[in-house]
Design a protein around this motif. Sequence first.
Motif, mmCIF file in Angstrom:
data_model
loop_
_atom_site.group_PDB
_atom_site.id
_atom_site.type_symbol
_atom_site.label_atom_id
_atom_site.label_comp_id
_atom_site.label_asym_id
_atom_site.label_seq_id
_atom_site.Cartn_x
_atom_site.Cartn_y
_atom_site.Cartn_z
ATOM 1 N N UNK A 187 -7.374 7.302 -6.509
ATOM 2 C CA UNK A 187 -7.624 7.367 -5.078
ATOM 3 C C UNK A 187 -9.118 7.350 -4.766
ATOM 4 N N UNK A 188 -9.950 7.962 -5.614
ATOM 5 C CA UNK A 188 -11.393 7.983 -5.354
ATOM 6 C C UNK A 188 -11.970 6.570 -5.380
ATOM 7 N N UNK A 189 -11.565 5.774 -6.357
ATOM 8 C CA UNK A 189 -12.054 4.399 -6.425
ATOM 9 C C UNK A 189 -11.543 3.554 -5.286
ATOM 10 N N UNK A 190 -10.283 3.760 -4.917
ATOM 11 C CA UNK A 190 -9.712 2.998 -3.808
ATOM 12 C C UNK A 190 -10.420 3.338 -2.497
ATOM 13 N N UNK A 238 0.802 -1.221 0.000
ATOM 14 C CA UNK A 238 0.000 0.000 0.000
ATOM 15 C C UNK A 238 0.834 1.270 0.000
ATOM 16 N N UNK A 239 1.785 1.434 0.935
ATOM 17 C CA UNK A 239 2.610 2.648 0.900
ATOM 18 C C UNK A 239 3.426 2.792 -0.387
ATOM 19 N N UNK A 240 3.842 1.677 -0.966
ATOM 20 C CA UNK A 240 4.611 1.753 -2.211
ATOM 21 C C UNK A 240 3.740 2.205 -3.373
ATOM 22 N N UNK A 241 2.516 1.656 -3.454
ATOM 23 C CA UNK A 241 1.588 2.103 -4.492
ATOM 24 C C UNK A 241 1.247 3.572 -4.281
ATOM 25 N N UNK A 242 1.056 3.962 -3.014
ATOM 26 C CA UNK A 242 0.752 5.359 -2.714
ATOM 27 C C UNK A 242 1.888 6.274 -3.160
ATOM 28 N N UNK A 243 3.116 5.869 -2.890
ATOM 29 C CA UNK A 243 4.268 6.681 -3.277
ATOM 30 C C UNK A 243 4.405 6.792 -4.793
ATOM 31 N N UNK A 244 4.185 5.665 -5.497
ATOM 32 C CA UNK A 244 4.450 5.630 -6.936
ATOM 33 C C UNK A 244 3.268 6.080 -7.785
ATOM 34 N N UNK A 245 2.029 5.862 -7.289
ATOM 35 C CA UNK A 245 0.854 6.068 -8.136
ATOM 36 C C UNK A 245 -0.168 7.059 -7.590
ATOM 37 N N UNK A 246 -0.228 7.226 -6.263
ATOM 38 C CA UNK A 246 -1.346 7.977 -5.671
ATOM 39 C C UNK A 246 -0.958 9.344 -5.120
ATOM 40 N N UNK A 247 0.329 9.641 -5.011
ATOM 41 C CA UNK A 247 0.730 10.950 -4.543
ATOM 42 C C UNK A 247 1.320 10.992 -3.150
ATOM 43 N N UNK A 248 1.574 9.837 -2.527
ATOM 44 C CA UNK A 248 2.271 9.836 -1.249
ATOM 45 C C UNK A 248 1.423 9.507 -0.047
#
Length: 450
Positions: free
Chosen positions: A315-318, A251-261
């Motif tokens: 992020x909205x869908x997640x 989750x944190x890796x996807x957030x860093x790479x795809x969702x904005x941190x």
Amino acid sequence: MTSPADAERRTRRPAWAGRNYTLLTAAAIATNLGSQGALIASAFAVLESGGGAGDVGLVAAARTIPLVLFLLVGGALADRLPRHRVMVAANALNCVSQAAFAALVLTGDPLLWQMMALAALGGTGHAFFSPASEGMLMSSVTDEQAGRAFALYRMAMHGAGIGGAALGGALIAVIGPGWVLAVDSAAFLVAGALRAFLDVSHIPPREPGGGMISDLRDGWREFVGRPWLWTIVVQFAVVNAVFVAAEAVYGPLVARDELGGAGPWGLALAAFGAGTVGGAVLMVRWKPRRLLLVGTLCVFPYALPAAGLAVPLPIAGLVVLMFVSGLSVEVFGVSWMTALHQEIPEEKLSRVSSYDMFGSIGMIPLATALAGPVESAFGRTPALWGCAALIVLLTAAVLAVPDVRRLTRRTDTEKIAAGPADSPASPAFPDFPTSPAPSADAEGAVGRAG
């Protein structure tokens, strides 16, 4: 004009929400406000120090390994000593370990082994706290109001988690993870102070036993004697492991790479918390007759966050998927606690709870430690799809267990007819033949598979 009697009726808490229940709820709010943000902070502390997926997994595993190692001892100890003393001592250890972790991050570049050591101290405190806490909570409510009490308790706990996750993610983005860890330390201090005032005078004195090994052996007989209990624990041994790997490592890796941190990821975790609050609100009113059948069906959406991260969704869908999964799994959580409270004698609560927790978290260290290597070997997206598939397949398998489908909520009349909780060795199934009873010395079981 408002009379004093009217004012008292409006402000007085329900009769079933006694002193212990109120203190336990207030303490849970305090710790969840701090801990939800600290979960995000610890992962980003590792990433900001130059670590990768494997390092995040190692710190998460370091927190969980001592939790697994000491859970059984913690459960036996909590059934021998006053539970509130065990809880306060554990909170003190968590307060100190998080304060040291915060100081390490704030004063320089923390080394991986230092973060792992402090995470391990936190896990040790949790190992002694959890069985005592669950036993204390279940001994603090009546049979008639158990479902409502557990739903309201979990609503307060998860509601605090919403604010903690959202605030923690925002604070990490603005001032860094160290201060969020410091807030968590203060929250443990407040919670420990509240739990010091718990009253255990209503709990009968424990009769001298044959020692800790004998106590653990008795707890094991209770655990394996109930098919509905051990099958769900086996299910969650894998379900929890892959869910934690997806949430804490990928989750944190996807957030860093795809969702904005950290900020968006904190919002997604807050949506999961909002879902659990929604589920708790639902369960305040809804009393499903077949507790575990309904609860198990609601575990299927637990696979949605891993699937959403695999795509990955915006992020909205997640946020939507996290909310739905949180709501549905909370229905399971309240149903599970209600079933345990209905079936289990008070003097066995902490001991057998430790077996349940041991099974439920036993594979988490392995899953978090392997998350990085699995990502390297197969890729992050296939690993996340694998997490989702395992949750679905194992939940479907549990539905094949007759006791899971048949265990029903007892009415007051059925409880009176059944006698004390430790008389029947298997749950009551009024509409179906009962399953074979375990050995005569089995008295009940309790746990926290969700």
